[in-house]
Design an enzyme around this catalytic site. Structure first.
Site, mmCIF file in Angstrom:
data_model
loop_
_atom_site.group_PDB
_atom_site.id
_atom_site.type_symbol
_atom_site.label_atom_id
_atom_site.label_comp_id
_atom_site.label_asym_id
_atom_site.label_seq_id
_atom_site.Cartn_x
_atom_site.Cartn_y
_atom_site.Cartn_z
ATOM 1 N N HIS A 1 -19.595 -28.783 -18.119
ATOM 2 C CA HIS A 1 -21.019 -28.509 -18.008
ATOM 3 C C HIS A 1 -21.618 -29.363 -16.897
ATOM 4 O O HIS A 1 -21.312 -30.556 -16.837
ATOM 5 C CB HIS A 1 -21.716 -28.855 -19.331
ATOM 6 C CG HIS A 1 -23.207 -28.656 -19.269
ATOM 7 N ND1 HIS A 1 -23.767 -27.408 -19.269
ATOM 8 C CD2 HIS A 1 -24.219 -29.554 -19.144
ATOM 9 C CE1 HIS A 1 -25.090 -27.537 -19.189
ATOM 10 N NE2 HIS A 1 -25.373 -28.826 -19.095
ATOM 11 N N ASP B 1 0.817 -1.225 0.000
ATOM 12 C CA ASP B 1 0.000 0.000 0.000
ATOM 13 C C ASP B 1 0.846 1.269 0.000
ATOM 14 O O ASP B 1 0.546 2.232 -0.713
ATOM 15 C CB ASP B 1 -0.903 0.052 1.245
ATOM 16 C CG ASP B 1 -2.085 -0.898 1.157
ATOM 17 O OD1 ASP B 1 -2.162 -1.667 0.175
ATOM 18 O OD2 ASP B 1 -2.926 -0.872 2.080
#
Ligand code: NAI
Length: 464
Positions: free
Chosen positions: A443, A310
């Protein structure tokens, strides 16, 4: 007084990951940390909020989403205090995990407040330690209020995420100032625990750095759950009382007032650069207050002193800091690591629905006048999403028309935080949208929505 190859100031996700990598590469490494290992992320950030968000998701599921599932719950009662205690345990476990990793990797942990001295030295208490190769600054960031308009964090009526994570009860009413990741996640949490939440954002929409369609979808979802979303709302003045706070707002030129028991400040963070000897050691700051770094090397203006996380500049994200930690450790060890692709760092907001993205928004593509095509696929048309009752949201892929490059990808919906990585890997490896479709997707999975959005961006969608 001890001598190490590398001394790292700060044991958050940037600092401790840097320490592990440095140690793996054979460097004698020390981390200086004044609080618990793991930094904001582990102790008062990413990890405990995700524990609370999980409680919130369960509360939402049993309160609103059980209809037709064949499962009944007689009555739903939420207790923020209980959820908070669990989140503390999760956080504690993770911090202990970092302690274990330091031991396992033979990293010396020096407890206390470190001050940088010229000549790659670090003072902790009465002891001065020397780094022969490098010092790495990883001192992170902290919450901030907006004292100019009366919103100083007083830890009772005006709080930050630091205090919100330790509350015993969800407040009856709360206004959250700022609708970035922190504000949006806490809006979700407190709403699920029964607070009347007002989310205030100065810019025209919540999650302003995300694609507008995603922000709009989240706004819709929040409103449906009773969160009052005030975007384009500037807080002009706050009157802070002993038991409540009144916010005076300007919304589309009109004055409005909101009185609440608590205000949560989520309007950005300040970086930790003060009182640690940076200036005296030759470490300069940018105009915006971050440590000035050479982005190619992450070295500061003081030779042999690096900076990551940061405090080195945006995006202020744990995973960006960790990657910088790895790269800096490798550089100090004499390796030539791959440069960090700063435009390929994913962004995730873990509210419900989750919002995850990589690359450019459509607004940015427009601004750059790129020739692009958008592919979309809604989860409402995906079999697995229907089966799991998670039909909210969509996948959106922005494809460069000529080369098929994935310019940006945006997902709103359940599990978006996990799904986005398919597209992060694809972009990292410079795969085209066509190649994403070529990979066979199992799927039924939610990830098929990614393949369908890819197809849609080529004008070949199948299931809508
Ligand atoms: P932020 O900078 O992301 O968002 C703050 C928001 O407050 C902005 O949208 C800004 O327009 C708004 N704002 C500023 N002043 C205001 C005012 N007076 N009235 C109304 N709105 C105002 O900061 P945030 O959310 O506090 O997060 C800090 C950092 O931590 C960010 O870099 C963020 O990305 C990171 N973070 C990431 C998380 C994640 O990845 N899930 C979670 C939490 C934080």
């Amino acid at each position: 007084m001890a001598t190490f190859d590398v001394i790292i100031l700060g044991g958050g996700p940037a600092g401790y990951v840097c320490a592990i990598r440095a140690s793996q590469l054979g460097l004698a490494t020390a981390v200086v940390e004044k609080e618990k290992l793991g930094g904001v992320c582990v102790n008062i950030g990413c990890i405990p909020t995700k524990a609370l968000l999980h409680s919130a998701a369960v509360a939402n599921l049993v309160s609103h989403d059980l209809k037709g599932l064949g499962v009944e719950v007689a009555s739903v009662k939420t207790d923020y205090g209980v959820a908070m205690k669990r989140s503390r345990q999760v956080s504690e476990q993770n911090s202990k995990g970092v302690e274990f990793l330091m031991k396992k990797n033979k990293v010396t942990v020096i407890k206390g407040m470190g001050t940088l001295l010229p000549g790659k030295k670090v003072k902790v208490g009465d002891e001065t330690h020397t780094a022969t190769k490098a010092v790495v600054i990883a001192t992170g960031s902290r919450v901030k209020g907006i004292p100019q308009i009366g919103l100083e964090i007083n830890k009772t009526t005006v709080i930050s995420s630091d205090e919100a994570l330790f509350l015993e009860k969800a407040p009856p009413t709360i206004a959250i100032v700022g609708a970035g990741a922190v504000g949006s996640e806490f809006a979700d949490i407190f709403n699920a625990f029964g607070s009347k939440v007002t989310l205030v954002e100065a810019l025209p929409r919540i999650l302003p750095i995300e694609d507008a369609e995603c922000a709009d979808a989240l706004t819709k979802s929040f409103k449906k759950r009773g969160i009052v979303v005030m975007a384009g709302a500037k807080v002009m003045k706050a009157t802070v009382g002993a038991a409540d706070v009144t916010l005076e707002l300007e919304v589309a030129g009109k004055a409005e007032k909101v009185t609440v028991e608590k205000v949560l400040m989520a309007a950005g963070r300040a970086v930790n650069t003060e009182n640690m000897g940076f200036k005296e050691a030759g470490v300069q700051l940018t105009d915006r207050g971050f440590v000035k770094v050479n982005l190619a090397t992450l070295e500061t203006t003081a030779p042999g002193v690096y900076c990551i996380g940061d405090v080195a500049g945006p995006p202020m994200l744990a995973h960006k800091g960790s990657r910088e930690g790895v790269v800096v450790a490798e550089r100090i060890a004499g390796h030539k690591p791959h440069a960090i692709k700063y435009d390929n760092i994913p962004s995730v907001t873990y509210c419900h629905p989750e919002v995850a993205s990589i690359g450019m928004t459509e607004e940015q593509c427009k601004e750059k006048k790129l020739d692009y095509q958008v592919g979309r696929f809604p989860f409402s048309a995906n079999g697995r999403a229907r089966a799991s009752n998670e039909t909210e949201g969509f996948v959106k892929i922005i494809r460069d028309k000529k080369y098929g490059e994935i310019l940006g990808a945006h997902i709103v919906g359940g599990h978006a935080s996990e799904m986005i990585h398919e597209l992060v890997v694809a972009r990292e490896n410079e795969s085209t949208v066509e190649e994403v479709d070529l990979a066979v997707h199992a799927h039924p999975t939610l990830s098929e929505a990614i393949a369908e959005a890819a197809l849609d961006s080529m004008g070949r969608v199948m299931h809508t």
